[in-house]
Design an enzyme around this catalytic site. Structure first.
Site, PDB file in Angstrom:
ATOM      1  N   LYS A 126       3.833 -14.449   5.327  1.00  0.00           N
ATOM      2  CA  LYS A 126       4.260 -15.406   4.302  1.00  0.00           C
ATOM      3  C   LYS A 126       5.791 -15.410   4.279  1.00  0.00           C
ATOM      4  O   LYS A 126       6.433 -15.269   3.236  1.00  0.00           O
ATOM      5  CB  LYS A 126       3.659 -14.961   2.948  1.00  0.00           C
ATOM      6  CG  LYS A 126       3.732 -15.988   1.854  1.00  0.00           C
ATOM      7  CD  LYS A 126       2.691 -17.090   1.953  1.00  0.00           C
ATOM      8  CE  LYS A 126       2.939 -18.144   0.915  1.00  0.00           C
ATOM      9  NZ  LYS A 126       2.058 -19.316   1.048  1.00  0.00           N
TER      10      LYS A 126
ATOM     11  N   ASP B 201     -12.062  -8.314   5.879  1.00  0.00           N
ATOM     12  CA  ASP B 201     -13.332  -8.595   5.201  1.00  0.00           C
ATOM     13  C   ASP B 201     -13.736 -10.053   5.414  1.00  0.00           C
ATOM     14  O   ASP B 201     -14.902 -10.365   5.641  1.00  0.00           O
ATOM     15  CB  ASP B 201     -13.231  -8.304   3.691  1.00  0.00           C
ATOM     16  CG  ASP B 201     -13.470  -6.835   3.361  1.00  0.00           C
ATOM     17  OD1 ASP B 201     -13.179  -5.985   4.226  1.00  0.00           O
ATOM     18  OD2 ASP B 201     -13.955  -6.523   2.257  1.00  0.00           O
TER      19      ASP B 201
ATOM     20  N   ASP C 208      -6.089  -6.087   5.152  1.00  0.00           N
ATOM     21  CA  ASP C 208      -7.254  -5.620   4.400  1.00  0.00           C
ATOM     22  C   ASP C 208      -8.140  -6.814   4.031  1.00  0.00           C
ATOM     23  O   ASP C 208      -9.364  -6.812   4.231  1.00  0.00           O
ATOM     24  CB  ASP C 208      -6.752  -4.901   3.131  1.00  0.00           C
ATOM     25  CG  ASP C 208      -7.853  -4.116   2.441  1.00  0.00           C
ATOM     26  OD1 ASP C 208      -8.932  -3.946   3.041  1.00  0.00           O
ATOM     27  OD2 ASP C 208      -7.635  -3.679   1.300  1.00  0.00           O
TER      28      ASP C 208
ATOM     29  N   ASP D 112      -1.863 -18.190   4.223  1.00  0.00           N
ATOM     30  CA  ASP D 112      -2.851 -19.018   3.508  1.00  0.00           C
ATOM     31  C   ASP D 112      -3.490 -20.046   4.443  1.00  0.00           C
ATOM     32  O   ASP D 112      -4.708 -20.182   4.506  1.00  0.00           O
ATOM     33  CB  ASP D 112      -2.252 -19.683   2.249  1.00  0.00           C
ATOM     34  CG  ASP D 112      -0.828 -20.164   2.440  1.00  0.00           C
ATOM     35  OD1 ASP D 112      -0.282 -19.994   3.545  1.00  0.00           O
ATOM     36  OD2 ASP D 112      -0.253 -20.729   1.491  1.00  0.00           O
TER      37      ASP D 112
ATOM     38  N   TYR E 132       0.813  -1.218   0.000  1.00  0.00           N
ATOM     39  CA  TYR E 132       0.000   0.000   0.000  1.00  0.00           C
ATOM     40  C   TYR E 132       0.845   1.265   0.000  1.00  0.00           C
ATOM     41  O   TYR E 132       0.308   2.364   0.021  1.00  0.00           O
ATOM     42  CB  TYR E 132      -0.952  -0.001   1.209  1.00  0.00           C
ATOM     43  CG  TYR E 132      -2.155  -0.879   0.987  1.00  0.00           C
ATOM     44  CD1 TYR E 132      -1.987  -2.206   0.626  1.00  0.00           C
ATOM     45  CD2 TYR E 132      -3.440  -0.389   1.132  1.00  0.00           C
ATOM     46  CE1 TYR E 132      -3.072  -3.023   0.414  1.00  0.00           C
ATOM     47  CE2 TYR E 132      -4.532  -1.205   0.918  1.00  0.00           C
ATOM     48  CZ  TYR E 132      -4.337  -2.521   0.562  1.00  0.00           C
ATOM     49  OH  TYR E 132      -5.410  -3.335   0.353  1.00  0.00           O
TER      50      TYR E 132
HETATM   51  P1  ATP Z   1     -13.991  -0.561  -0.831  1.00  0.00           P
HETATM   52  O1  ATP Z   1     -13.203  -0.910  -2.045  1.00  0.00           O
HETATM   53  O2  ATP Z   1     -14.250   0.908  -0.657  1.00  0.00           O
HETATM   54  O3  ATP Z   1     -13.532  -1.256   0.426  1.00  0.00           O
HETATM   55  P2  ATP Z   1     -15.802  -2.602  -1.477  1.00  0.00           P
HETATM   56  O4  ATP Z   1     -15.669  -2.780  -2.943  1.00  0.00           O
HETATM   57  O5  ATP Z   1     -15.129  -3.575  -0.556  1.00  0.00           O
HETATM   58  O6  ATP Z   1     -15.438  -1.114  -1.077  1.00  0.00           O
HETATM   59  P3  ATP Z   1     -18.217  -2.131  -0.113  1.00  0.00           P
HETATM   60  O7  ATP Z   1     -18.614  -0.751  -0.429  1.00  0.00           O
HETATM   61  O8  ATP Z   1     -17.632  -2.369   1.219  1.00  0.00           O
HETATM   62  O9  ATP Z   1     -17.302  -2.648  -1.259  1.00  0.00           O
HETATM   63  O10 ATP Z   1     -19.455  -3.101  -0.338  1.00  0.00           O
HETATM   64  C1  ATP Z   1     -19.358  -4.503  -0.577  1.00  0.00           C
HETATM   65  C2  ATP Z   1     -20.751  -5.122  -0.516  1.00  0.00           C
HETATM   66  O11 ATP Z   1     -21.229  -5.078   0.836  1.00  0.00           O
HETATM   67  C3  ATP Z   1     -21.777  -4.360  -1.351  1.00  0.00           C
HETATM   68  O12 ATP Z   1     -22.681  -5.265  -1.956  1.00  0.00           O
HETATM   69  C4  ATP Z   1     -22.487  -3.485  -0.365  1.00  0.00           C
HETATM   70  O13 ATP Z   1     -23.831  -3.191  -0.709  1.00  0.00           O
HETATM   71  C5  ATP Z   1     -22.428  -4.333   0.926  1.00  0.00           C
HETATM   72  N1  ATP Z   1     -22.345  -3.428   2.099  1.00  0.00           N
HETATM   73  C6  ATP Z   1     -21.267  -2.709   2.480  1.00  0.00           C
HETATM   74  N2  ATP Z   1     -21.553  -1.980   3.570  1.00  0.00           N
HETATM   75  C7  ATP Z   1     -22.840  -2.232   3.877  1.00  0.00           C
HETATM   76  C8  ATP Z   1     -23.729  -1.751   4.910  1.00  0.00           C
HETATM   77  N3  ATP Z   1     -23.323  -0.884   5.822  1.00  0.00           N
HETATM   78  N4  ATP Z   1     -24.998  -2.208   4.917  1.00  0.00           N
HETATM   79  C9  ATP Z   1     -25.409  -3.102   3.995  1.00  0.00           C
HETATM   80  N5  ATP Z   1     -24.633  -3.591   3.008  1.00  0.00           N
HETATM   81  C10 ATP Z   1     -23.361  -3.161   2.947  1.00  0.00           C
END
Ligand code: ATP
Length: 333
Positions: free
Chosen positions: A171, A232, A228, A204, A124
């Site tokens: 890793k 998720d 990151d 992994d 990053y």
């Molecule tokens: P970034 O690249 O900015 O991290 P991302 O591509 O990971 O964004 P997000 O915006 O986090 O994507 O969204 C991923 C999925 O999760 C989408 O389908 C979104 O609608 C859902 N999502 C994210 N936050 C929420 C929330 N607070 N409530 C409901 N759904 C959400």
């Protein structure tokens, strides 16, 4: 005591979830003067920059910000706004508690761990260039200073929060020098905290273990990119991105924000789940030592979850963002 805090509504669902959160925070009785700043895609139109000087100055002065997700415009020349903000304020520790919520269907209802992500370097650092047409190079920067400081933060956090174990994810078997240095710093710091168990896992395998048997982990510590991705993944273990809060901590400032992004697919509809940003606000209240308000807000949210009647769409309900905030505020009365 009245606090002054920088408020960044952000892009996409940001303004909706931030409005719901501010209403809820204020209902706890805590006195906060908000200094609203814009950043991200909106700021580009107004200031010609995604990260205006006024925003950085405001956070530097107030030392604390509550932040909605900011979008980085697609295209050449735009580096990530969120990464830029973390770098500008040297917010080196990204703290992401992953805790299952009562009555929210998820894979691991007992899960309670913390992802600790180094926030300033690794891939990053954004050091990429074209070597020759068709060949690009992206540099992974790992320093002793940053690796030591995230390990220090993680072990001290473990001590302060009665956590028992810290696991480095890496890793180092392949990236012997870079991840090797990260791991070496982790174990060097671990020596100063004999009461906290320290171990490590190759990233992994760690991901598989997180999915299959996450209860073996307590605090997990890693460099920026792994952090990151793993954040998720862990949000998924407790029911989704709408539920995972976060804090970016530096020596001089701290910002509080959800793990999720701006969710453009559901923006403007008032249906986003505000839980993640509300729990980030609870972390913020503790950071500014408003412990009573923090506990009140968290308890009220947990009661709403226990009742199970007011749920946003991502959790299978029909409640709007504002409905959820109203239900929490009702519990505060
Ligand atoms: P970034 O690249 O900015 O991290 P991302 O591509 O990971 O964004 P997000 O915006 O986090 O994507 O969204 C991923 C999925 O999760 C989408 O389908 C979104 O609608 C859902 N999502 C994210 N936050 C929420 C929330 N607070 N409530 C409901 N759904 C959400």
């Amino acid at each position: 005591m009245k606090h002054t805090i920088t408020l960044i509504p952000g892009d996409g669902i940001g303004p909706e979830i931030i409005a719901a959160t501010v209403r809820t925070i204020e209902a706890t009785g805590v006195e906060i003067e908000w200094e609203t700043q814009i950043g991200g895609a909106q700021a580009l139109e107004k200031f010609g920059s995604t990260l205006p000087e006024s925003l950085i100055e405001s956070i530097t002065k107030n030392k604390v910000a509550l932040k909605g997700p900011m979008t980085t415009p697609v295209g050449k020349g735009f580096t990530s706004v969120n990464v830029g903000l973390r770098k500008a304020l040297d917010l080196y520790a990204n703290v992401r508690p992953i805790k299952a919520l009562p009555n929210v269907p998820c894979r691991y209802p007992e899960l309670d761990l913390v992802v600790m992500r180094e926030n300033t370097e690794s891939l990053y650092a954004g050091l990429e260039h074209v070597v020759v047409p068709g060949v690009v190079e992206s540099l992974k920067i790992i320093t002793e200073k940053a690796s030591t400081r995230i390990a220090e933060y993680a072990f001290q956090y473990a001590k302060d929060n009665d956590r028992k174990k810290a696991t480095a994810m890496h890793k180092a078997n392949i990236m012997k020098l870079s991840d090797g240095l990260f791991l070496e710093c982790f174990y060097k710091v671990a020596e100063k905290y004999p009461e906290i168990e320290a171990d490590d896992k190759i990233i992994d395998n760690a991901c598989m273990q997180l999915v299959m048997r996450p209860s073996q982990f307590d605090i997990v510590v890693m460099e920026n990119l792994y952090g990151d991705i793993v954040s998720d993944l862990c949000a998924g273990l407790i029911g989704g991105l709408g539920l995972a809060p976060g804090a970016n901590i530096g020596e001089k400032a701290a910002t509080f924000e959800a793990v999720h992004g701006s969710a453009p697919d559901i923006a403007g509809q008032g249906i986003a789940n505000p839980t993640a940003i509300m729990l980030s606000a609870v972390m913020m209240l503790r950071h500014i030592k408003e412990f009573e308000s923090a506990t009140k807000m968290e308890d009220a949210m947990m009661e709403v979850f226990k009742d199970g009647e007011v749920r946003t769409r991502d959790l299978g309900g029909a409640a709007t963002t504002a409905d959820f905030a109203n239900a929490v505020i009702d519990k505060l009365k």
